[in-house]
Every structure is written in structure tokens, then in C-alpha cells.
Design an enzyme around this catalytic site. Structure first.
Site, short mmCIF file in Angstrom:
data_model
loop_
_atom_site.label_atom_id
_atom_site.label_comp_id
_atom_site.label_asym_id
_atom_site.label_seq_id
_atom_site.Cartn_x
_atom_site.Cartn_y
_atom_site.Cartn_z
N HIS A 235 33.31 -9.64 -13.56
CA HIS A 235 34.54 -10.12 -14.20
C HIS A 235 34.34 -10.17 -15.72
O HIS A 235 33.28 -10.59 -16.19
CB HIS A 235 34.81 -11.54 -13.63
N ARG A 278 38.82 -6.88 -14.17
CA ARG A 278 38.00 -6.48 -13.02
C ARG A 278 38.46 -5.11 -12.54
O ARG A 278 39.58 -4.69 -12.85
CB ARG A 278 38.19 -7.47 -11.86
N LYS A 281 42.29 -3.94 -11.33
CA LYS A 281 43.24 -4.97 -11.75
C LYS A 281 44.13 -4.40 -12.86
O LYS A 281 43.83 -3.36 -13.44
CB LYS A 281 42.50 -6.21 -12.26
N ASP A 284 45.29 -6.62 -19.28
CA ASP A 284 45.66 -7.97 -19.75
C ASP A 284 45.11 -8.14 -21.16
O ASP A 284 43.92 -7.90 -21.40
CB ASP A 284 45.06 -9.00 -18.77
N CYS A 286 44.15 -10.60 -22.99
CA CYS A 286 43.02 -11.49 -23.31
C CYS A 286 41.67 -10.79 -23.14
O CYS A 286 40.69 -11.15 -23.78
CB CYS A 286 43.07 -12.78 -22.51
N TYR A 287 41.64 -9.75 -22.28
CA TYR A 287 40.38 -9.02 -22.11
C TYR A 287 40.05 -8.12 -23.30
O TYR A 287 38.97 -7.55 -23.37
CB TYR A 287 40.38 -8.23 -20.79
N ASP A 342 49.82 -11.70 -22.31
CA ASP A 342 49.03 -10.91 -21.38
C ASP A 342 49.50 -9.45 -21.37
O ASP A 342 48.74 -8.51 -21.65
CB ASP A 342 49.20 -11.61 -20.01
N ASP A 349 51.43 -17.38 -24.90
CA ASP A 349 50.81 -18.70 -24.78
C ASP A 349 49.67 -18.76 -25.79
O ASP A 349 49.30 -17.73 -26.38
CB ASP A 349 50.33 -18.99 -23.34
N HIS A 352 46.39 -16.64 -24.87
CA HIS A 352 46.47 -15.20 -25.12
C HIS A 352 46.65 -14.89 -26.61
O HIS A 352 46.18 -13.85 -27.08
CB HIS A 352 47.61 -14.58 -24.29
ZN LIG Z 1 44.90 -12.91 -19.70
#
Ligand SMILES: [Zn+2]
Length: 413
Positions: A235, A278, A281, A284, A286-287, A342, A349, A352
Site C-alpha cells: 500500500h 494499491r 485501484k 487518487d 493523495c498518492y 482525490d 478536503d 487531500h
Molecule cells: Zn486519497
């Protein structure tokens, strides 16, 4: 500034079996394609795309004044909100502007007051006043205070290093890991939070760091990435935590760095240019930090070990497509009225916002070649983020110096 090379994206390879993830992926890629069409329709668009600084600043200003009801369930994350807001404002350069609301509305004093109320008797910090000390809010509190220290001397004085050391040591486990709180769960998050705090405070004794690298090693999976605990799934969040911890310990060699590198580069998605957390998936924002932020230490280790350069002259130092990541963040993760998210259909938010901006900064700065890789107007360049502590680099220097000096004072007395 390097030249942007953005190709027309291709949809992900269709699968024989139409799973929910496949359908979601297709839907998402269609929505992203509409945004990327702008680049193809206007050849100069990639030179014009911009980070909407004023809107982000306004969103952060509003959040610093008070959060909406939706945040109520995150009452145990108060130091995190301080950290995410301050880190975002700092990356945007707002904290260096003495005419900004930060100074008019005493944001630094308010931050110190809020965080001090979260401090427990054991030396760590809880998620709110009178809550148990916990490693996650402790990490966030220390980072937030480190950011404030440069502007408001004395912010870091509320931390008692000796008590903090005892708190961290009380959470240390025989396998090298750390429990999140007394009697709490053990995972790579706790280990990273503990070591990040210990190294900033200059309290990383042999006793405290003993066997930590072995716990990180035990979390590497067959895929190459790192999981929260042994035998779980690789992850991005835990991979960053493990890589940053090994960077602090100077023991990257304990894991299979080649398979980690292979896993990491394959998490950047072919279509969107953003990272997934991952395998299989969705992308996103934040990654951009959790995966993108892990590259400097891994690339540095491989380059030194093999005596090679992984640098790509058109695209920076980090062995992922830095322009493509910036295209994703700027086109898909910015909410038009400020704040980052995201992916396009999600709402902004603070979490993020902070990690999208941190990932954007990571992809803009090439530490080895001392160059920048900036998509769009030159004003899109943020301040440089530190690859271990996830706060701007100048704040890490200030915090380390502060605790070195206080140790010297202590030794004199
Ligand atoms: Zn995220």
C-alpha cells in the site's frame, strides 16, 4: 525549466472480465479525458495551466477560521488539521507573506494554543484536549509546531524532549515496531511517526531505534511494496512510511529495493499520470505524495549502489513522469473554488489539499540536478517539500537546529 512532453493518453487495457473496478476505471478515465482534451485542442495549454493559488488560500483561510459540521467526526484529529492547513499555506508561500491573514488573525498563536491543549502528561499529543496521547497526532503536532517555529520563536518550546523520549520508548515493541498508543495496534505508520519525531527532536538513541529496520523488512510483500503489517497488502501510504523510516535509519539495503522500485514505478497510472495506492485501484491525488514522495530515497539508493543515473533530462530526477503527475494534479485535483481532492468527482478536503500540494512540490523539484520541472506558468512552483518529514525543507532545518541547541544548553547546565 524542462520541456513538457505530454502524450495523448490511452485507455487502460480492457479486461476480459468486467469487474466493478474496471467499470469505475473506465468511467473515471472518460471524465479525465475531457480535461486532458484541453491539452490536445490547444497546443499551448500545457504552458498556460495554473495552480489556482488565491482560491486555495481562501479555502485554507476559511478552514483555519472554523470547520464545517462534516468534520465533527474527526474531532480526534485536531493536530492533523493544524498541520495540513499550515503545510499547505507554507507550500503556497502564504506564511512568508506578512500582509496575509495568517498575521492579522494570529494563526501562529492560535495553533500553539490548540496544540498545547492536546498535549498529554506523558509527553505525547492526543487528537484533542484530554484525549489519550497517540503517535499519529503527536507526529502532526510536532510537524505543525516545526512549521510555526520559524515565524514564532517558542512554538517548539512546548515540547518536552525528555518526556517525549519516554513516551516514544513506552510504545517500543520487541520486534522493532511501535504501538500507536499504550495497548494500541502496531504498524508501519506508528514506526514512521515515532522515528520522524525522534529524528527531528534529536532523541533517536540506539535503544529507541533498535531493530526498527527489521520490522520494515517484515512488511515487504511479494509485490515489492510495503504493507501495514507482515502478510498484508502492499500500500502506498505504508510504503512511504517504511521508506522514510529506512531513510532516517540509513538502512535501505535491508529490503529488496529493486522489487520495491518496480512496484513503485508501476503505481503511476498510464492514462491519468496520477498514482494509485494499491494494485488494481483507482488513481487518487493523495498518492502523489505517498508514492511520489518515496522516490527520492529509493532513486538515491539505487544510483549510489549501482553507480548509475536514473535521471531523465526531459523529465527530472525521480524516475516517474513528473509532468504527467502535475497534469493530473492541476487538471483533475483542483476544485474550482479552492482546495484539492482525490479525483474529479470527489469533494475537496484538508488531507487531500496538503498531500496533493506536497506531491506537486515533490514532482517540481529535482534535488540531485538542482533544477525544477514545472508544468504550466512559472508561478505554479511551490516551496520545496522535505522527502522524509513532509514539511517544507527550511522548517526541518529550523527544527533540527532548535533541538540541537537546546541539547547543548542542557549539557552546559
Ligand atoms: Zn486519497
Amino acid at each position: 525549466m524542462a520541456e513538457a512532453t505530454l502524450k495523448k493518453p490511452e485507455f487502460s487495457t480492457p479486461q476480459s472480465c468486467f469487474t466493478k473496478t474496471y467499470v469505475d476505471q473506465k468511467f473515471l478515465e472518460t471524465s479525465i479525458l475531457r480535461r486532458y482534451d484541453l491539452f490536445r485542442e490547444d497546443p499551448e495549454y500545457s504552458e498556460k495551466i495554473r495552480l489556482i493559488r488565491d482560491e486555495h488560500k481562501e479555502y485554507l483561510h476559511k478552514s483555519a477560521r472554523g470547520l464545517s459540521e462534516g468534520y465533527q467526526e474527526l474531532d480526534a484529529s485536531q493536530p492533523w488539521f493544524c498541520y495540513w492547513i499550515l503545510n499547505s499555506l507554507d507550500l503556497l508561500g502564504v506564511l512568508d507573506d506578512t500582509s496575509s491573514f495568517v498575521y492579522k488573525e494570529n494563526l501562529f498563536e492560535k495553533t500553539i494554543y490548540t496544540i498545547a491543549r492536546c498535549q498529554g502528561e506523558l509527553g505525547g499529543f492526543g487528537g484533542g484536549p484530554l484525549q489519550d496521547s497517540h503517535l499519529a497526532p503527536t507526529y502532526a503536532a510536532v510537524n505543525a509546531l516545526a512549521i510555526v517555529q520559524k515565524y514564532h520563536k517558542g512554538a517548539l518550546d512546548i515540547i518536552d524532549s525528555k518526556k517525549m523520549f519516554s513516551f516514544l520508548l513506552s510504545l517500543k515493541q520487541p520486534d522493532g515496531s511501535f504501538a500507536m498508543h499504550i495497548g494500541g495496534e502496531r504498524d508501519l505508520r506508528g514506526l514512521y511517526c515515532a522515528l520522524s519525531v525522534a529524528y527531528l527532536l534529536n532523541i533517536q538513541t540506539e535503544e529507541l531505534i533498535k531493530d526498527s529496520e527489521l520490522f520494515v523488512k517484515s512488511c515487504q510483500t511479494y509485490e515489492g511494496g510495503l504493507a501495514s503489517v507482515p502478510f498484508a497488502e502492499a500500500h502506498g501510504g505504508y510504503t512511504f512510511c517504511g521508506v522514510a523510516a529506512l531513510g532516517l535509519l540509513g538502512k535501505m539495503e535491508v529490503i529488496d529495493v529493486d522489487s520495491l522500485f518496480q512496484w513503485l514505478v508501476n503505481r503511476q497510472m498510464k492514462f491519468s499520470g496520477g498514482f494509485q495506492g494499491r494494485t488494481n485501484k483507482l488513481v487518487d491525488g493523495c498518492y502523489s505524495w505517498w508514492q511520489g514522495g518515496a522516490f527520492p530515497l529509493v532513486v538515491d539508493y539505487i544510483q549510489k549502489r549501482d553507480g548509475i543515473s536514473l535521471q531523465n533530462n526531459n523529465n527530472g530526477d525521480w524516475a516517474f513522469h513528473q509532468f504527467a503527475l502535475q497534469q493530473f494534479i492541476l487538471s483533475c485535483c483542483q476544485q474550482p473554488d479552492g482546495g484539492l481532492r482525490d479525483k474529479p468527482e470527489k469533494n475537496r478536503d484538508l488531507y487531500h489539499t496538503s498531500y496533493c500540494l506536497s506531491g506537486l512540490s515533490r514532482s517540481q523539484y529535482n534535488t540531485f540536478s538542482k533544477t525544477t520541472t514545472v508544468l504550466g506558468i512559472k508561478e505554479n512552483l511551490l516551496k520545496e517539500i522535505d522527502h522524509i518529514h513532509c514539511i517544507p525543507v527550511d522548517k526541518v532545518e529550523v527544527a533540527k537546529l532548535h533541538f540541537q541547541n537546546s541539547k547543548l544548553e542542557e549539557n552546559k547546565n
